[in-house]
Motif scaffolding. Structure first.
Motif, short mmCIF file in Angstrom:
data_model
loop_
_atom_site.label_atom_id
_atom_site.label_comp_id
_atom_site.label_asym_id
_atom_site.label_seq_id
_atom_site.Cartn_x
_atom_site.Cartn_y
_atom_site.Cartn_z
N ARG A 15 38.34 48.26 27.95
CA ARG A 15 39.75 48.05 27.62
C ARG A 15 40.48 47.34 28.75
NH1 ARG A 15 41.84 53.15 24.06
NH2 ARG A 15 40.69 52.59 22.19
N ARG A 16 40.24 47.75 29.99
CA ARG A 16 40.86 47.06 31.12
C ARG A 16 40.45 45.58 31.14
NH1 ARG A 16 39.31 51.75 33.62
NH2 ARG A 16 41.04 53.08 34.21
N SER A 17 39.17 45.34 30.90
CA SER A 17 38.66 43.96 30.87
C SER A 17 39.32 43.14 29.77
CB SER A 17 37.14 43.94 30.69
OG SER A 17 36.51 44.50 31.81
N GLU A 18 39.48 43.72 28.61
CA GLU A 18 40.13 43.01 27.50
C GLU A 18 41.58 42.67 27.85
OE1 GLU A 18 39.49 45.88 24.42
OE2 GLU A 18 37.52 45.05 23.89
N ILE A 19 42.26 43.59 28.49
CA ILE A 19 43.65 43.35 28.89
C ILE A 19 43.71 42.25 29.94
CG2 ILE A 19 45.65 44.37 30.06
CD1 ILE A 19 44.82 47.05 28.62
N GLY A 61 55.17 33.43 33.52
CA GLY A 61 55.27 33.75 32.10
C GLY A 61 54.67 35.09 31.72
N VAL A 62 54.16 35.83 32.71
CA VAL A 62 53.52 37.12 32.45
C VAL A 62 54.56 38.22 32.34
CG1 VAL A 62 52.01 38.91 33.41
CG2 VAL A 62 51.35 36.50 33.57
N SER A 63 54.47 38.94 31.25
CA SER A 63 55.22 40.19 31.09
C SER A 63 54.28 41.15 30.36
CB SER A 63 56.51 40.00 30.28
OG SER A 63 56.20 39.75 28.92
N LEU A 64 54.54 42.42 30.44
CA LEU A 64 53.68 43.38 29.74
C LEU A 64 53.73 43.13 28.23
CD1 LEU A 64 54.35 46.68 31.73
CD2 LEU A 64 52.54 44.99 32.05
N ARG A 65 54.89 42.76 27.72
CA ARG A 65 55.04 42.49 26.29
C ARG A 65 54.18 41.30 25.87
NH1 ARG A 65 57.61 38.86 23.66
NH2 ARG A 65 58.91 38.18 25.40
N VAL A 66 54.25 40.21 26.62
CA VAL A 66 53.50 39.00 26.27
C VAL A 66 52.00 39.26 26.36
CG1 VAL A 66 53.03 36.61 26.99
CG2 VAL A 66 55.38 37.45 26.91
N GLN A 89 50.42 49.76 29.71
CA GLN A 89 50.96 50.64 30.75
C GLN A 89 50.03 51.81 31.07
OE1 GLN A 89 54.72 51.26 28.73
NE2 GLN A 89 55.79 50.05 30.31
N HIS A 90 49.20 52.19 30.12
CA HIS A 90 48.23 53.26 30.37
C HIS A 90 47.25 52.84 31.47
CE1 HIS A 90 45.54 56.63 29.57
NE2 HIS A 90 44.55 55.76 29.51
N TYR A 91 46.89 51.57 31.48
CA TYR A 91 45.91 51.07 32.44
C TYR A 91 46.53 50.39 33.66
CZ TYR A 91 42.50 52.15 28.88
OH TYR A 91 41.72 52.83 27.97
N ALA A 118 50.93 45.22 39.15
CA ALA A 118 49.58 45.81 39.18
C ALA A 118 48.63 45.04 38.27
CB ALA A 118 49.63 47.28 38.78
N LEU A 119 49.14 44.62 37.11
CA LEU A 119 48.32 43.84 36.18
C LEU A 119 47.97 42.48 36.77
CD1 LEU A 119 46.99 43.36 33.43
CD2 LEU A 119 49.27 42.76 32.54
N VAL A 120 48.95 41.80 37.35
CA VAL A 120 48.71 40.49 37.94
C VAL A 120 47.70 40.60 39.08
CG1 VAL A 120 49.80 38.63 39.28
CG2 VAL A 120 50.90 39.48 37.19
N LEU A 121 47.83 41.62 39.91
CA LEU A 121 46.87 41.81 41.02
C LEU A 121 45.48 42.15 40.49
CD1 LEU A 121 49.04 43.63 43.69
CD2 LEU A 121 48.13 41.30 43.78
N ALA A 122 45.41 42.93 39.43
CA ALA A 122 44.11 43.24 38.83
C ALA A 122 43.45 41.97 38.32
CB ALA A 122 44.27 44.25 37.69
N GLY A 123 44.26 41.05 37.82
CA GLY A 123 43.73 39.78 37.33
C GLY A 123 43.07 38.97 38.43
N ILE A 124 43.69 38.87 39.60
CA ILE A 124 43.08 38.09 40.69
C ILE A 124 41.89 38.83 41.27
CG2 ILE A 124 44.67 38.88 42.50
CD1 ILE A 124 42.92 35.44 42.18
#
Length: 188
Positions: free
Chosen positions: A10-14, A29-34, A47-49, A55-61
């Motif tokens: 699930r984290r990978s899919e996100i 252009g990144v938002s949790l909604r988008v 938000q669960h992950y 945090a999401l942007v940093l997880a991406g890099i």
């Protein structure tokens, strides 16, 4: 029977959905909604992950770097020349998926100018890549460590420039890769 959830999947899919958003709209252009829309999930699942956009942007890099390291680690038994070429050629986009990946990388590079957390991750990845390249150059040519670092920097700069030209359509990937092979063979 309770449903078994693969949280890593699930984290990978996100994160893959995040990369799609970045490729289309940049990091701004990144938002949790988008990202939730791109992933086909609820904002709550994001938000669960990932507790925040940052945090999401940093997880991406972090994952982008981890994928590159894993691909490089797969070359562990290859000769120094092949490992060096892997580092130099890996970023040259040869497919649409590769083009998207490189576009995401460049979006992170642009954000590193103003975001110290992204800058820290990228600076470390670039330091490690340079050290690996220098070690391979030294193993191939038996030159001093200082000369190997200079050669590695030249090769990496060439790879970056050629990659950018391929990314924007000014050069064919095959020609860029051929140029990198020729430069590696010309190292003295």
């Amino acid at each position: 029977m309770p449903k078994i959830v693969d949280h890593e999947l699930r984290r990978s899919e996100i994160v893959r959905a995040l990369w799609q958003v970045i490729a289309l709209h940049g990091i701004e252009g990144v938002s949790l909604r988008v990202v939730a829309q791109a992933a086909g999930v609820s904002i709550g699942r994001i938000q669960h992950y990932f507790d925040s956009r940052e945090a999401l942007v940093l997880a991406g890099i972090d994952r982008l770097v981890a994928h590159a390291v894993a691909a490089y680690d797969d070359t562990v038994d290859a000769p120094a020349r092949d490992r060096l070429l892997h580092v130099l050629v890996q970023q040259v986009p040869r497919t649409e998926a590769g083009r998207i990946g490189v576009a995401v990388w460049y979006a992170y590079l642009a954000s590193a100018i103003t975001d110290p957390r992204i800058r820290e991750v990228l600076a470390e990845a670039l330091r490690v890549g340079e050290a690996e390249c220098a070690a391979h150059v030294r193993a191939m040519r038996g030159i001093s460590e200082a000369d190997a670092v200079v050669a590695a920097r030249r090769l990496l700069a060439l790879s970056d420039g050629l990659t950018l030209r391929v990314l924007v359509g000014g050069l064919d990937a095959d020609h860029a890769i051929a140029a990198l092979h020729a430069e590696v063979d010309a190292i003295r």
